[in-house]
Motif scaffolding. Sequence first.
Motif, PDB file in Angstrom:
ATOM      1  N   GLY A  51       0.635   4.843  10.806  1.00  0.00           N
ATOM      2  CA  GLY A  51       0.605   5.402   9.462  1.00  0.00           C
ATOM      3  C   GLY A  51       0.550   4.337   8.384  1.00  0.00           C
ATOM      4  O   GLY A  51       1.011   3.215   8.578  1.00  0.00           O
ATOM      5  N   ILE A  52      -0.065   4.729   7.279  1.00  0.00           N
ATOM      6  CA  ILE A  52      -0.114   3.885   6.082  1.00  0.00           C
ATOM      7  C   ILE A  52       0.243   4.786   4.922  1.00  0.00           C
ATOM      8  O   ILE A  52      -0.307   5.871   4.773  1.00  0.00           O
ATOM      9  CB  ILE A  52      -1.517   3.287   5.861  1.00  0.00           C
ATOM     10  N   GLU A  53       1.183   4.328   4.082  1.00  0.00           N
ATOM     11  CA  GLU A  53       1.561   5.132   2.922  1.00  0.00           C
ATOM     12  C   GLU A  53       1.784   4.225   1.718  1.00  0.00           C
ATOM     13  O   GLU A  53       1.856   3.014   1.852  1.00  0.00           O
ATOM     14  CB  GLU A  53       2.826   5.937   3.215  1.00  0.00           C
ATOM     15  N   ALA A  54       1.867   4.829   0.580  1.00  0.00           N
ATOM     16  CA  ALA A  54       2.168   4.122  -0.659  1.00  0.00           C
ATOM     17  C   ALA A  54       1.233   2.950  -0.908  1.00  0.00           C
ATOM     18  O   ALA A  54       1.632   1.925  -1.419  1.00  0.00           O
ATOM     19  CB  ALA A  54       3.633   3.650  -0.660  1.00  0.00           C
ATOM     20  N   MET A  55      -0.025   3.103  -0.544  1.00  0.00           N
ATOM     21  CA  MET A  55      -1.010   2.034  -0.741  1.00  0.00           C
ATOM     22  C   MET A  55      -1.428   2.010  -2.205  1.00  0.00           C
ATOM     23  O   MET A  55      -1.844   3.031  -2.750  1.00  0.00           O
ATOM     24  CB  MET A  55      -2.208   2.331   0.164  1.00  0.00           C
ATOM     25  N   THR A  56      -1.301   0.841  -2.822  1.00  0.00           N
ATOM     26  CA  THR A  56      -1.667   0.692  -4.224  1.00  0.00           C
ATOM     27  C   THR A  56      -2.526  -0.554  -4.400  1.00  0.00           C
ATOM     28  O   THR A  56      -2.143  -1.630  -3.955  1.00  0.00           O
ATOM     29  CB  THR A  56      -0.405   0.559  -5.108  1.00  0.00           C
ATOM     30  N   PHE A  57      -3.675  -0.378  -5.028  1.00  0.00           N
ATOM     31  CA  PHE A  57      -4.544  -1.511  -5.367  1.00  0.00           C
ATOM     32  C   PHE A  57      -4.319  -1.805  -6.849  1.00  0.00           C
ATOM     33  O   PHE A  57      -4.677  -1.007  -7.710  1.00  0.00           O
ATOM     34  CB  PHE A  57      -6.007  -1.170  -5.096  1.00  0.00           C
TER      35      PHE A  57
END
Length: 123
Positions: A51-57
């Motif tokens: 899982g990947i969460e809270a991804m922010t660029f």
Amino acid sequence: MDDGPALRTIAMPADTNPNGDIFGGWLLAQMDLAGGVVALRRACGRVATVGIEAMTFHKPVFVGDEVSCYAFVEKVGRTSIRVRVETWVRRQRTAPEPIKVTEGVFTYVAIGEDRKPREVPAE
């Protein structure tokens, strides 16, 4: 604990999107590799990304940027490891100070030789 980056690389022209900026998918892959290195060490063996969460660029990455991914274990469950990954760049020509460009939380599961979840050993 080593305070250095889990991964360091240079953004290259082959890693760009049609607009000429570094493709977000390439950056995400670098972050997954960095998080996986830290999770593998903590799990004392093979792990798989689940899982990947809270991804922010926050900012774009450009060709020639020195890209460093820092990864920190946030939580260890019975079979899972949650890792926060931050990516910083140095823009050699315009900004010698590091700039935080993205961050995210990756979850990995420790897996055995049979590719099934296994318990993460105690620290």
